[in-house]
Enzyme design. Structure first.
Site, PDB file in Angstrom:
ATOM      1  N   ARG A 190     -11.030 -10.683   2.557  1.00 32.32           N
ATOM      2  CA  ARG A 190     -12.432 -10.621   2.074  1.00 32.32           C
ATOM      3  C   ARG A 190     -13.144 -11.782   2.377  1.00 32.32           C
ATOM      4  O   ARG A 190     -14.408 -12.142   2.115  1.00 32.32           O
ATOM      5  CB  ARG A 190     -12.427 -10.153   0.689  1.00 32.32           C
ATOM      6  N   ARG A 216     -21.015   7.879  -5.836  1.00 31.61           N
ATOM      7  CA  ARG A 216     -19.665   7.612  -6.501  1.00 31.61           C
ATOM      8  C   ARG A 216     -19.856   7.081  -7.786  1.00 31.61           C
ATOM      9  O   ARG A 216     -19.191   7.069  -8.749  1.00 31.61           O
ATOM     10  CB  ARG A 216     -18.740   6.499  -5.586  1.00 31.61           C
ATOM     11  N   ARG A 243     -22.875  -7.283  -4.629  1.00 26.34           N
ATOM     12  CA  ARG A 243     -21.505  -7.088  -3.737  1.00 26.34           C
ATOM     13  C   ARG A 243     -21.923  -7.195  -2.097  1.00 26.34           C
ATOM     14  O   ARG A 243     -21.400  -7.738  -1.276  1.00 26.34           O
ATOM     15  CB  ARG A 243     -20.927  -5.704  -3.963  1.00 26.34           C
ATOM     16  N   ARG A 287     -17.718   3.953 -11.587  1.00 23.89           N
ATOM     17  CA  ARG A 287     -17.169   2.670 -11.652  1.00 23.89           C
ATOM     18  C   ARG A 287     -18.347   1.881 -11.738  1.00 23.89           C
ATOM     19  O   ARG A 287     -19.453   1.766 -11.180  1.00 23.89           O
ATOM     20  CB  ARG A 287     -16.813   2.507 -10.189  1.00 23.89           C
ATOM     21  N   LYS A 292     -13.612   2.251   4.086  1.00 24.08           N
ATOM     22  CA  LYS A 292     -12.162   1.635   4.240  1.00 24.08           C
ATOM     23  C   LYS A 292     -11.030   2.402   3.346  1.00 24.08           C
ATOM     24  O   LYS A 292     -10.272   2.904   4.078  1.00 24.08           O
ATOM     25  CB  LYS A 292     -12.130   0.124   3.776  1.00 24.08           C
TER      26      LYS A 292
HETATM   27  P1  B4P Z   1     -14.923   3.381   0.169  1.00 22.42           P
HETATM   28  O1  B4P Z   1     -15.861   2.370   1.176  1.00 22.42           O
HETATM   29  O2  B4P Z   1     -14.059   3.838   0.931  1.00 22.42           O
HETATM   30  O3  B4P Z   1     -14.858   2.629  -0.931  1.00 22.42           O
HETATM   31  P2  B4P Z   1     -13.798   1.615  -1.407  1.00 22.42           P
HETATM   32  O4  B4P Z   1     -12.403   1.293  -0.496  1.00 22.42           O
HETATM   33  O5  B4P Z   1     -13.358   1.788  -2.847  1.00 22.42           O
HETATM   34  O6  B4P Z   1     -14.304   0.067  -1.097  1.00 22.42           O
HETATM   35  P3  B4P Z   1     -15.009  -0.800  -1.811  1.00 22.42           P
HETATM   36  O7  B4P Z   1     -15.362  -1.983  -0.890  1.00 22.42           O
HETATM   37  O8  B4P Z   1     -16.052  -0.080  -2.220  1.00 22.42           O
HETATM   38  O9  B4P Z   1     -14.094  -1.362  -2.908  1.00 22.42           O
HETATM   39  P4  B4P Z   1     -12.627  -2.150  -3.217  1.00 22.42           P
HETATM   40  O10 B4P Z   1     -11.864  -1.274  -3.982  1.00 22.42           O
HETATM   41  O11 B4P Z   1     -12.124  -2.665  -1.822  1.00 22.42           O
HETATM   42  O12 B4P Z   1     -15.883   4.614  -0.070  1.00 22.42           O
HETATM   43  C1  B4P Z   1     -17.225   4.487  -0.859  1.00 22.42           C
HETATM   44  C2  B4P Z   1     -17.541   5.801  -1.160  1.00 22.42           C
HETATM   45  O13 B4P Z   1     -18.000   6.455   0.086  1.00 22.42           O
HETATM   46  C3  B4P Z   1     -16.695   6.822  -1.584  1.00 22.42           C
HETATM   47  O14 B4P Z   1     -17.385   7.458  -2.707  1.00 22.42           O
HETATM   48  C4  B4P Z   1     -16.425   7.556  -0.617  1.00 22.42           C
HETATM   49  O15 B4P Z   1     -16.333   9.127  -1.075  1.00 22.42           O
HETATM   50  C5  B4P Z   1     -17.680   7.629   0.194  1.00 22.42           C
HETATM   51  N1  B4P Z   1     -17.697   7.903   1.830  1.00 22.42           N
HETATM   52  C6  B4P Z   1     -16.489   7.114   2.482  1.00 22.42           C
HETATM   53  N2  B4P Z   1     -16.732   7.584   3.790  1.00 22.42           N
HETATM   54  C7  B4P Z   1     -17.783   8.566   3.476  1.00 22.42           C
HETATM   55  C8  B4P Z   1     -18.519   9.482   4.637  1.00 22.42           C
HETATM   56  N3  B4P Z   1     -17.998   9.431   6.064  1.00 22.42           N
HETATM   57  N4  B4P Z   1     -19.548  10.058   4.383  1.00 22.42           N
HETATM   58  C9  B4P Z   1     -19.912  10.122   3.055  1.00 22.42           C
HETATM   59  N5  B4P Z   1     -19.279   9.363   2.046  1.00 22.42           N
HETATM   60  C10 B4P Z   1     -18.349   8.717   2.513  1.00 22.42           C
HETATM   61  O16 B4P Z   1     -13.159  -3.468  -3.955  1.00 22.42           O
HETATM   62  C11 B4P Z   1     -13.522  -3.404  -5.220  1.00 22.42           C
HETATM   63  C12 B4P Z   1     -13.707  -4.897  -5.833  1.00 22.42           C
HETATM   64  O17 B4P Z   1     -12.325  -5.438  -5.896  1.00 22.42           O
HETATM   65  C13 B4P Z   1     -14.510  -5.857  -4.879  1.00 22.42           C
HETATM   66  O18 B4P Z   1     -15.857  -5.932  -4.982  1.00 22.42           O
HETATM   67  C14 B4P Z   1     -13.653  -7.348  -5.621  1.00 22.42           C
HETATM   68  O19 B4P Z   1     -14.490  -7.641  -6.736  1.00 22.42           O
HETATM   69  C15 B4P Z   1     -12.329  -6.821  -5.783  1.00 22.42           C
HETATM   70  N6  B4P Z   1     -11.348  -7.310  -4.559  1.00 22.42           N
HETATM   71  C16 B4P Z   1     -10.952  -6.307  -3.797  1.00 22.42           C
HETATM   72  N7  B4P Z   1     -10.333  -6.738  -2.981  1.00 22.42           N
HETATM   73  C17 B4P Z   1     -10.461  -8.313  -3.137  1.00 22.42           C
HETATM   74  C18 B4P Z   1      -9.949  -9.349  -2.229  1.00 22.42           C
HETATM   75  N8  B4P Z   1      -9.371  -9.392  -1.249  1.00 22.42           N
HETATM   76  N9  B4P Z   1     -10.593 -10.646  -2.770  1.00 22.42           N
HETATM   77  C19 B4P Z   1     -11.384 -10.750  -3.819  1.00 22.42           C
HETATM   78  N10 B4P Z   1     -11.678  -9.649  -4.342  1.00 22.42           N
HETATM   79  C20 B4P Z   1     -11.279  -8.382  -4.283  1.00 22.42           C
END
Ligand code: B4P
Length: 192
Positions: free
Chosen positions: A88, A127, A144, A133, A13
């Protein structure tokens, strides 16, 4: 265009949202980034959120809705946004609709990025090594994923029932996934 990006942790995402900003010229709102920035600033809210994030739990809905409402009230989102990480759970989905309604707006499309569990676990482990992280490693990732299946997955049906959902396969390179997203948005002509 008001776009909601859905998908499991590690589905891409945040990665895709950053690339979409360049192609679509819309602001990117990531609740994960907003929370991590608040934690870095050391605010009371940020420190509370960090302890919750590091355990792999969801931050309480009231904190999240205040954060999103403040962000959606700014001028730069008047013509649209890419929302990444919110909603979420079902309460957040309903809350978002209420907020947008008050602003005379609505979600145009929800894009669910589908990636299998093994692949997202591999990505998050990578990552964890590269960025350190705390929520990307070991048991926290497994937790998660449980939280995602129990609380976030029902949001997919919420948007499907409203006719707003489209699925995109998240396997392959980031560029391949981006092209699929632009294609469902009928924006692939601009991607050439
Ligand atoms: P992404 O999947 O892009 O990671 P993200 O956006 O950081 O999402 P995530 O769900 O993990 O965390 P968020 O910050 O939203 O990428 C993951 C990895 O995959 C990266 O290293 C990337 O390089 C790699 N990758 C991506 N695409 C690839 C591909 N095609 N091929 C190979 N590698 C690839 O949330 C973090 C925490 O914040 C949550 O757990 C929660 O505790 C809190 N939070 C956030 N929003 C919330 C909400 N609305 N309500 C309550 N808590 C919330």
């Amino acid at each position: 265009m008001r776009i909601v990006l859905l998908g499991a942790p590690g589905s891409g995402k945040g990665t895709q949202a950053k690339l979409m900003v360049e192609r679509l010229g819309l602001p990117h709102i990531s609740t994960g980034v907003l929370l991590r920035n608040a934690a870095k600033r050391g605010t009371a809210l940020g420190l509370k959120a960090k302890s919750i994030i590091d355990k792999g739990e969801l931050v309480p809905d009231d904190i999240m809705s205040d954060m999103i409402e403040e962000r959606l009230s700014r001028d730069d989102v008047a013509d649209g946004f890419i929302l990444d990480g919110y909603p979420r759970n079902l309460a957040q989905a309903k809350s978002l609709d209420t907020m947008l309604d008050r602003l005379g707006q609505s979600t145009d499309v929800a894009i669910q990025i589908d990636v299998d569990l093994e692949q997202v676990i591999r990505r998050l482990a990578k990552r964890a090594k590269e960025e350190g992280r705390a929520d990307d490693s070991g048991e926290v990732v497994r937790h998660r994923m449980r939280v995602y299946h129990e609380q976030t997955a029902p949001v997919i049906d919420y948007y499907a029932n409203r006719g707003l959902l489209t699925h995109v396969l998240g396997d392959g390179t980031v560029e391949e996934v981006l092209e699929r997203i632009l294609s469902v948005l009928n924006m692939n002509q601009t991607a050439a």
